[in-house]
Write an enzyme that holds these catalytic residues in place. Structure first.
Site, short mmCIF file in Angstrom:
data_model
loop_
_atom_site.label_atom_id
_atom_site.label_comp_id
_atom_site.label_asym_id
_atom_site.label_seq_id
_atom_site.Cartn_x
_atom_site.Cartn_y
_atom_site.Cartn_z
N ASP A 1 0.88 -1.17 0.00
CA ASP A 1 0.00 0.00 0.00
C ASP A 1 0.91 1.22 0.00
OD1 ASP A 1 -2.58 1.41 0.36
OD2 ASP A 1 -1.65 1.99 2.27
N ASP B 1 -0.68 -0.50 6.57
CA ASP B 1 -0.64 0.01 7.95
C ASP B 1 -1.96 0.58 8.43
OD1 ASP B 1 -0.71 2.36 6.44
OD2 ASP B 1 0.54 3.45 7.90
#
Length: 731
Positions: free
Chosen positions: A423, A624
């Site tokens: 990501d 995260d």
């Protein structure tokens, strides 16, 4: 509806081989109310999930004890843990004394074998051999008889059964010969030497196994036992366990942090290497978080406790590493199935060896000795230790580098990863974007910034927080948000001072038909610079454009190296982001990433990961944020940054204690090294038996050499696993 379950960890005593752990698992799983049970030979512990309404912990302990083992609830209390270690030390000294005694008595028995090589025919009288061998057989060998009785009561076999059968046969044959066939060959040296060698192997194995838990012991030793707490302006020393949330702790230079907390006074440099793997000290001042167990540098700090007890970072790290070491790798399940039938098969082979040699014309004593050699060499200890010892050392080495592996399955899967999906925000980039440009249609950029900051008041998104920070730094007056609605993947709708605002992507502007006009070209230019553009419009139908804000997020310094490391290891790197394609392409080009999935809605990230997996790839996902959790769960292995959300860390199989993308390749590296050790160990464990049993059955191995080979197999497997301690992260 299934009954709710709870989990208890039991310390198990008396296990000697893989069949023991398998037997205890079967016993526990048969108990009413037990959902799952995993027993680890290397850690000598059982993790049992059970329904408290259906069975009690006392009943579980009783079931283990009836199977011939000892059991007690594992403790996290420091005093009880110390008492347990002292008891283990006393037991180790007792076993060492027993080993030395057995060795002293056995040496005169095997000495004639050694001297025979040089042509000596010296031999002890038979009654003297009996006198020396009996204490070894009865006293030193008592543990094998106890274990064998317990196994037979439970209807299974174990190493103890094999050793007890083999040595009893050799001792009994020798005693019968001494009494009824004077002048016949005696084998007292075989029974005594086998028991002594097995005890030696167990002693060496126990010492090596203790070294596999060094990582856990080092972590548990990090937290000080006492802390200085400010009470009514006075420093008083209390137990670290007595520190409560909100207490202010005084930490002097060179001392360890007793709790997690926030610095409220002072500044210093902290050494967090044993927790995060970061070798360089990190600066900490007022308002900065600190972690219990880290070492204070040269400054005096006042720290307000935030997380205490089991909620502390250190306690959670220990729990995660222990949890990983307690679980079984998928390959271990196959080993357990082999171990379950191993002993009965070996006893059958020994019986065939006995019958075969008798049919071939050998004497009864010779046939018995050959079958004894089969029983002795076929111990399944090495099989039971091959996987868990490698896992224990591997997860410990990873923890020292700041890589926390949740379970054995994640470790085993990670070695096969061939695609890593990152990501973008918070993993490849710093995750702390800054406002770079504010363009207002009416020319009043401060008013636009204040209006956007007010609308972002209910948002946790990093881009929204960047706008709020910029408005605060500029001391702008920001109104309170009256209504707020998040629109995942597109932006938000809010009401501020009676005005309905839309803030978000170009996609959000398309629905109410906002005319982007001349600002579209300017927005594209900002995107080509790597900035994410936030569009601000007022109204809903029709809505009019108020302006744009360009927000930039710096790429992490180590991100390019992380990508290069993975690609050098033959792993494809993919970047996934909700950002527009132009902004994503700028970041990807800077990092050397060739495949980009841009403008992906949060709910679609998991679908993209699944699509890669459907293409035959073993996919790892690195994220995260809360919105990364579904994708982390969908991946074969999920990697979560510890700086991210708790949801992401709970979902992921691996947590990276530092926000360093290079740790991803390190995690895959330790996974591959550990898997390699597991395979090597299993190869040698099977090789000893595959080669040893036929050699013993054909008469090429005496029981003494068979005992030595069996002891060597266990020790070599554990020693091979310990070489993983030499593993180091790449940087």
């Amino acid at each position: 509806m299934a009954a709710p379950t709870t989990t208890v960890k039991l310390d198990i005593g008396g296990m000697t081989c893989a069949t023991c752990s398998t037997r205890i698992e079967k016993v526990l799983r048969k108990q009413s109310g037990v959902a799952t049970a995993q027993v680890n030979l290397a850690t000598e512990a059982a993790n049992v999930a059970f329904a408290p309404d259906a069975i009690t912990v006392a009943s579980l302990i009783d079931a283990v004890q009836r199977a011939g083992f000892t059991a007690s609830v594992a403790t996290t209390d420091a005093a009880e843990e110390e008492a347990r270690r002292q008891a283990e030390a006393v037991l180790a000294r007792r076993e060492l004394a027993l080993l030395v005694g057995a060795g002293v008595l056995t040496l005169p028995l095997v000495l004639p074998m050694v001297l025979g090589v040089f042509g000596s025919m010296w031999m002890l009288p038979g009654w003297m051999q009996l006198l020396l061998a009996t204490p070894v057989q009865v006293v030193a060998g008592a543990r094998f008889y106890r274990g064998a009785v317990g196994a037979l009561r439970a209807g299974t076999g174990s190493m103890d059964v094999l050793v007890a059968l083999g040595t009893s046969a050799a001792f009994g044959l020798s005693l019968w010969t001494l009494l009824f066939d004077p002048g016949g060959h005696l084998y007292f040296e075989a029974s005594a030497a086998v028991i002594t060698l097995v005890l030696l192997g167990k002693s060496l194995e126990s010492r090596a196994k203790r070294r596999t838990t060094d990582a856990i012991r080092a972590l548990m030793a990090l937290r000080p036992e006492t802390a200085r707490v400010l009470r009514d302006g006075t420093e008083i020393e209390v137990s670290a366990d007595a520190v409560g949330r909100g207490d202010v702790v005084v930490v002097r230079p060179g001392e360890r942090m007793p709790v997690d907390g926030t610095v409220v006074r002072g500044q210093s440099q902290l050494d967090e290497s044993l927790i995060t793997g970061e070798s360089l000290p990190v600066a900490r001042g007022v308002g900065d978080p600190v972690t219990g167990g880290s070492i204070n540098g040269d400054g005096l700090l006042h720290v307000q406790a935030t997380n205490v007890g089991e909620q502390s970072v250190l306690a959670r790290i220990v729990a995660m590493v222990e949890g990983a070491q307690a679980t079984k790798a998928p390959i271990q399940k196959t080993v357990d199935r082999v171990a379950a039938v191993f002993v009965p098969v070996v006893v059958g082979v020994a019986a065939l060896t006995l019958g075969g040699w008798l049919l071939a014309g050998a004497s009864l004593s010779q046939a018995i000795i050959y079958s004894v050699a089969v029983l002795v060499i076929a111990c399944p200890c090495a099989l039971g230790l091959a996987t868990p010892t490698a896992l224990m050392v591997g997860t410990g080495a990873a923890a020292r580098a700041g890589i926390l592996i949740k379970d054995a399955e994640a470790l085993e899967r990670a070695h096969a990863v061939d695609v890593v999906v990152f990501d973008k925000t918070g993993t490849l980039t710093e995750g702390r974007p800054q406002v770079r440009q504010v363009v207002a249609v009416d020319g009043d950029s401060d008013a636009l910034l204040a209006l956007c900051a007010a609308a972002q008041g209910g948002s946790e998104h990093p881009l929204g927080q960047a706008v709020v920070r910029r408005a605060t730094e500029a001391s702008l007056e920001v109104s309170a948000v009256e209504e707020f609605q998040g629109l995942p993947g597109m932006g938000l709708q809010a009401k501020v001072a009676g005005r309905t605002l839309l803030v978000g992507s170009r996609r959000l502007m398309a629905e109410p038909g906002v005319d982007l006009g001349a600002y579209d070209a300017q927005a594209q230019d900002l995107e080509r610079q790597g900035q994410t553009v936030m569009w601000i419009a007022e109204g809903t139908d029709p809505a009019r454009l108020l302006g744009i804000i360009g927000v930039g997020d710096a790429v992490r310094p180590s991100a390019a190296q992380a990508v290069a490391d993975l690609q050098a290891a033959g792993i494809e790197v993919v970047m996934i982001t909700g950002d527009n394609a132009r902004t994503a392409a700028v970041v990807a080009e800077a990092l050397g990433i060739r495949r980009v999935l841009a403008e992906v809605l949060p709910g679609d990230k998991a679908r993209e990961v699944a699509a890669l997996a459907d293409g035959g790839h073993v996919v790892a996902m690195v994220g995260d944020g809360v919105n990364d959790a579904p994708a982390l769960a969908a991946a074969a292995v999920g990697f979560a940054m510890a700086s991210g959300s708790d949801v992401a860390m709970h979902t992921a199989g691996v947590t990276l204690m530092r926000s360093e993308p290079t740790l991803v390749s390190d995690a895959i590296s330790i996974s591959r090294a550990t898997t390699r050790k597991i395979r090597q160990n299993l190869f040698w464990a099977f090789a000893y038996n595959v080669l040893g049993i036929p050699l013993a059955a054909l008469g090429f191995l005496s029981p003494v050499f068979a005992g030595a080979a069996m002891a060597l197999s266990s020790v070599s497997v554990v020693t091979n696993a310990l070489t993983l301690r030499r593993w180091r992260p790449s940087r």
